[in-house]
Structure formats: structure tokens, C-alpha cells
Design a protein around this motif. Structure first.
Motif, short mmCIF file in Angstrom:
data_model
loop_
_atom_site.label_atom_id
_atom_site.label_comp_id
_atom_site.label_asym_id
_atom_site.label_seq_id
_atom_site.Cartn_x
_atom_site.Cartn_y
_atom_site.Cartn_z
N MET A 1 0.61 -1.31 -0.13
CA MET A 1 -0.25 -0.14 -0.21
C MET A 1 1.32 0.99 0.00
O MET A 1 0.59 2.22 -0.78
CB MET A 1 -0.95 -0.35 1.47
N SER A 2 2.08 1.19 0.60
CA SER A 2 3.10 2.12 0.61
C SER A 2 3.68 3.19 -0.94
O SER A 2 3.94 3.96 -0.95
CB SER A 2 4.30 1.78 1.74
N ALA A 3 3.59 1.26 -1.52
CA ALA A 3 4.02 2.33 -2.88
C ALA A 3 2.91 2.32 -3.28
O ALA A 3 3.65 3.55 -4.37
CB ALA A 3 5.00 0.39 -3.36
N THR A 4 1.25 1.69 -3.40
CA THR A 4 1.11 2.91 -3.87
C THR A 4 0.68 4.61 -3.77
O THR A 4 0.32 4.62 -4.15
CB THR A 4 -0.50 2.11 -4.02
N VAL A 5 0.57 4.63 -2.72
CA VAL A 5 0.84 5.56 -1.99
C VAL A 5 1.71 6.97 -2.84
O VAL A 5 2.23 8.07 -3.06
CB VAL A 5 0.35 5.93 -0.13
N ALA A 6 3.41 6.37 -2.16
CA ALA A 6 4.14 7.48 -2.60
C ALA A 6 4.11 7.39 -4.51
O ALA A 6 4.50 8.42 -5.32
CB ALA A 6 5.57 6.33 -2.89
N GLY A 7 3.74 5.84 -4.97
CA GLY A 7 3.56 6.66 -6.83
C GLY A 7 2.06 7.36 -6.48
O GLY A 7 2.52 8.02 -7.94
N LEU A 8 1.34 7.88 -5.93
CA LEU A 8 0.33 8.82 -6.06
C LEU A 8 0.06 9.85 -6.10
O LEU A 8 0.97 10.24 -6.94
CB LEU A 8 -0.81 8.44 -6.03
N VAL A 9 1.03 9.42 -5.31
CA VAL A 9 2.32 11.11 -4.66
C VAL A 9 2.90 11.91 -6.08
O VAL A 9 3.75 12.76 -7.01
CB VAL A 9 2.86 11.17 -3.82
N THR A 10 4.27 10.19 -6.40
CA THR A 10 5.06 11.28 -7.48
C THR A 10 3.66 11.18 -9.19
O THR A 10 4.98 12.36 -9.45
CB THR A 10 5.55 9.65 -7.96
N VAL A 11 3.44 10.51 -9.18
CA VAL A 11 2.38 11.08 -10.35
C VAL A 11 1.26 12.07 -10.18
O VAL A 11 1.72 13.11 -11.09
CB VAL A 11 1.55 9.62 -10.74
N LEU A 12 1.06 12.19 -8.98
CA LEU A 12 -0.53 13.42 -8.71
C LEU A 12 0.45 14.89 -8.22
O LEU A 12 -0.08 15.80 -7.92
CB LEU A 12 -2.02 12.61 -8.73
N ARG A 13 0.90 14.38 -7.52
CA ARG A 13 1.98 15.61 -6.41
C ARG A 13 1.08 15.86 -5.43
O ARG A 13 1.16 13.89 -4.93
CB ARG A 13 1.73 17.27 -7.35
#
Length: 135
Positions: A1-13
């Protein structure tokens, strides 16, 4: 789940943080079947919750703890899928960031600290100016 959160932050800022909070805390947690069995949730929500990280991890922990011989393949696949999704989102975010840097003409050089004298030989020394200068 944390990788997905990090990915969302990387894509959507910055908007990636509330999107992740809405997805995982306010949507996935209630339908995860953690507090009550998934069969007690209305309609298909209990089954849908098993495809989200909170539902998969709670079912996995319950299965390992109480039923060691139970098949946990589906839970491991769900969690692995969310991990892969997060890594892919991080890659997409980094690739778009690199494209933006290339379009702008490359990274900007770092500004030099004016309080350090770079003109001397091998190592920079503190510049002698201002009220701390030697008199």
C-alpha cells in the motif's frame, strides 16, 4: 500500500496524498472485512474489499493466524499487484518529470554560496567580508 501511495504522490504530486487517503482510509477500510467477516457486508462490497490492500492483508493475517493450512495465494497476489502498481506509478511519475526537465532545457545549475571563496586553489574557504572579516 505504501508503494501505491508513493506512486500516487509521484504522479499527482500534492493531490496524490488526499487521493490515497480517500482511496485507502475512507473507501478500502470500511469494505475490507477487517472488523466483521466479508460475508456480513452488503452486496458485493465484501468481495470487492478483498481486492484492496486492507482487505487482503486482514484476510491474509487471519488465515495465517487461525488457519495455517489455508490457501493464501489470492491475498499474496493482491498485495503483490498493489506493490507492482505503486512501482509502475513511481516510474511513470519519474519519467514525466524527466521529460519536463528535458523540455525546459535541462536542470538548472545550483547557485553558488556567496559566503564561500571558490577562487583559491584546492578547497574553498570562507570569504572575508562583512562584520566577521579579519581587520
Amino acid at each position: 500500500m505504501s508503494a501505491t501511495v508513493a506512486g500516487l504522490v509521484t504522479v499527482l504530486r500534492t493531490p496524490g496524498i488526499p487521493v490515497a487517503a480517500l482511496l485507502f482510509m475512507f473507501f478500502a477500510n470500511p469494505i475490507s472485512g477487517t472488523n466483521s467477516p466479508k460475508e456480513f457486508l452488503p452486496g458485493p462490497w465484501g468481495e470487492i474489499g478483498q481486492y484492496l490492500p486492507p482487505g487482503a492483508i486482514s484476510t491474509l493475517i487471519r488465515g495465517i493466524s487461525y488457519f495455517p493450512e489455508a490457501d493464501t495465494t489470492m491475498q499474496w497476489l493482491v498485495l503483490s499487484g498493489w506493490l507492482v502498481l505503486g512501482i509502475v506509478l513511481i516510474g511513470i511519475g519519474l519519467a514525466s518529470e524527466r521529460r519536463a526537465v528535458r523540455r525546459s532545457g535541462g536542470p538548472k545549475p545550483a547557485a553558488q554560496d556567496t559566503s564561500i571563496d571558490y577562487s583559491s586553489g584546492s578547497s574553498p574557504t570562507a570569504a572575508q567580508s562583512g562584520r566577521h572579516a579579519a581587520r
